[in-house]
Scaffold this active site. Structure first.
Site, PDB file in Angstrom:
ATOM      1  CD1 TRP A  34      -0.034  -1.180   3.301  1.00  0.00           C
ATOM      2  CD2 TRP A  34       0.299   1.045   3.318  1.00  0.00           C
ATOM      3  NE1 TRP A  34       0.635  -0.860   4.461  1.00  0.00           N
ATOM      4  CE2 TRP A  34       0.850   0.500   4.509  1.00  0.00           C
ATOM      5  CE3 TRP A  34       0.387   2.412   3.116  1.00  0.00           C
ATOM      6  CZ2 TRP A  34       1.473   1.284   5.481  1.00  0.00           C
ATOM      7  CZ3 TRP A  34       1.008   3.203   4.081  1.00  0.00           C
ATOM      8  CH2 TRP A  34       1.545   2.635   5.252  1.00  0.00           C
ATOM      9  CD  GLU A  77       6.583   4.553  12.313  1.00  0.00           C
ATOM     10  OE1 GLU A  77       7.477   4.280  11.482  1.00  0.00           O
ATOM     11  OE2 GLU A  77       5.971   3.681  12.955  1.00  0.00           O
ATOM     12  CD  GLU A 112       9.310   0.691   9.999  1.00  0.00           C
ATOM     13  OE1 GLU A 112       8.798   1.766  10.332  1.00  0.00           O
ATOM     14  OE2 GLU A 112       9.025  -0.394  10.537  1.00  0.00           O
ATOM     15  CG  HIS A 115       5.225   2.925   8.772  1.00  0.00           C
ATOM     16  ND1 HIS A 115       5.867   2.010   9.565  1.00  0.00           N
ATOM     17  CD2 HIS A 115       4.614   2.202   7.796  1.00  0.00           C
ATOM     18  CE1 HIS A 115       5.657   0.791   9.110  1.00  0.00           C
ATOM     19  NE2 HIS A 115       4.902   0.881   8.028  1.00  0.00           N
ATOM     20  CD  GLU A 165      10.028  -3.106  13.321  1.00  0.00           C
ATOM     21  OE1 GLU A 165       8.865  -2.672  13.249  1.00  0.00           O
ATOM     22  OE2 GLU A 165      10.922  -2.731  12.553  1.00  0.00           O
ATOM     23  CB  THR A 168       6.033   0.141  16.482  1.00  0.00           C
ATOM     24  OG1 THR A 168       6.686  -0.988  15.929  1.00  0.00           O
ATOM     25  CG2 THR A 168       7.056   1.147  16.960  1.00  0.00           C
ATOM     26  CG  ASP A 197       3.628  -2.065   6.675  1.00  0.00           C
ATOM     27  OD1 ASP A 197       2.859  -2.871   6.108  1.00  0.00           O
ATOM     28  OD2 ASP A 197       4.055  -1.019   6.131  1.00  0.00           O
ATOM     29  CD  GLU A 198       5.789  -0.419  12.575  1.00  0.00           C
ATOM     30  OE1 GLU A 198       6.812  -1.065  12.323  1.00  0.00           O
ATOM     31  OE2 GLU A 198       5.732   0.828  12.573  1.00  0.00           O
ATOM     32  CG  HIS A 201       8.734  -4.486   9.732  1.00  0.00           C
ATOM     33  ND1 HIS A 201       8.591  -3.120   9.720  1.00  0.00           N
ATOM     34  CD2 HIS A 201       8.548  -4.890   8.452  1.00  0.00           C
ATOM     35  CE1 HIS A 201       8.323  -2.718   8.486  1.00  0.00           C
ATOM     36  NE2 HIS A 201       8.293  -3.773   7.704  1.00  0.00           N
TER      37      HIS A 201
HETATM   38 FE   LIG Z   1       8.793  -0.725  12.527  1.00  0.00          FE
HETATM   39 FE   LIG Z   2       7.103   2.087  11.434  1.00  0.00          FE
END
Ligand SMILES: [Fe+2]
Ligand SMILES: [Fe+2]
Length: 325
Positions: A34, A77, A112, A115, A165, A168, A197-198, A201
């Protein structure tokens, strides 16, 4: 599996194929990712101003603490240059550009980078933020850097990233839930995308550490112990505002996060006990005396910290950040 005692350089080199595998599993291609533009009003469209008006109406009822936490998260971020240069300064990683480690660092950074971009644009459009003050805080944070106490050691660094991670993921997810409750479905969606996403990760970094435990259990255990004795600090621990002494702003930011239950001392202990379980500390073999003592310390730590966290009171003072008019 490496049988003789290996150096960190050897372990990192040995992990290259594994890192490549995890990269395809836990990072997305650009084509499949995205982009912030998918989630925000499109300024080319005739209904742009209408959409911004709707966005501002939804954001009008967001609470002060939630907004403050969101600004703090965005600044965190946006200090991504610090994190990338920190990753690149980890010792013992193969440094050729095409090593899976270097490709991981670049691809992680590229993911990242979306973000801060997304959250910044959203906050700008809400009309509730003093953008200049926020931008000055970001510039400060990048210029000030941080001290994560990982000593450029890969073992310590990946304990840190596994922890961070996960933290977050949790905090963006909580912001999403609160935003939804306060009537801002769009913000909830944005934060949900970032949170997912986090989560990917976190899985990857936890897998890296799990793999190091296979090859070098004693050193990995000692590194984990060392990081927990020093405590995991937030990457934005030097966060500050124009005209405010360093240390103050960050404390007020974490107070706000604690108060609205976005990230609390109990979350810290929960993440730690997750990691203890994830890396199956109880069953790690090949430890010497120091390694055994480190394991004892780590497995007992979550309960100890939990007792302390339960006695902590939620901070009451609502500080007036310069970021919010
Ligand atoms: Fe992250
Ligand atoms: Fe992030």
């Amino acid at each position: 599996m490496i049988t003789a005692i290996a150096s960190r350089v050897e372990v990192m080199k040995w992990m290259e194929d594994f890192v490549h595998e995890k990269m395809t599993e836990f990072l997305k291609s650009v084509e499949d990712s995205w982009q912030p533009a998918d989630l925000l009003p499109d300024a080319r469209m005739e209904n742009f101003f209408e959409e911004v008006k709707n966005l501002q109406e939804r954001a009008r009822d967001l609470s002060y603490d939630l907004l403050a936490v969101l600004v703090g998260d965005t600044i965190t971020e946006e200090a991504l240059p610090t994190y990338e240069s920190w990753l690149m300064s980890i010792k013992d990683l193969p440094t050729n550009e095409e090593s899976p480690w270097m490709r991981w660092n670049r691809a992680w950074t590229a993911e990242e980078n979306r973000h801060g971009d997304l959250l910044n644009k959203y906050l700008y459009l809400t009309g509730r933020i003093n953008m200049r003050e926020m931008e000055a805080s970001t510039q400060y944070l990048i210029a000030d850097g941080f001290d994560l106490q990982t000593d450029n050691d890969p073992y310590r660094a990946f304990v840190y990233t596994s922890f961070q991670e996960t933290a977050t993921n949790l905090s963006h997810r909580r912001v999403a839930q609160i935003a939804k409750k306060q009537g801002d479905g769009m913000l909830a969606k944005l934060c949900g995308y970032v949170a997912s996403d986090e989560a990917r990760h976190a899985k990857a970094y936890k897998a890296f550490v799990g793999k190091i435990f296979e090859a070098d259990p004693n050193e990995m255990m000692l590194a984990f112990e060392d990081m927990m004795r020093k405590k995991i600090v937030m990457p934005a621990h030097y966060m500050r505002e124009l005209g405010v002494d360093m240390g103050k702003t960050f404390g007020h930011f974490t107070d706000a996060a604690q108060r609205i239950n976005v990230y609390t001392a109990l979350d810290y202990t929960d993440i730690l006990s997750d990691l203890v379980k994830e890396w199956k500390l109880e069953t790690v073999s090949g430890l010497n005396d120091a390694g055994e003592r480190a394991r004892d310390y780590l497995t007992a730590l979550p309960d100890r910290l939990k007792r302390v966290a339960e006695r902590m009171r939620s901070p009451q003072l609502e500080y007036k950040f310069r970021w919010i008019d």
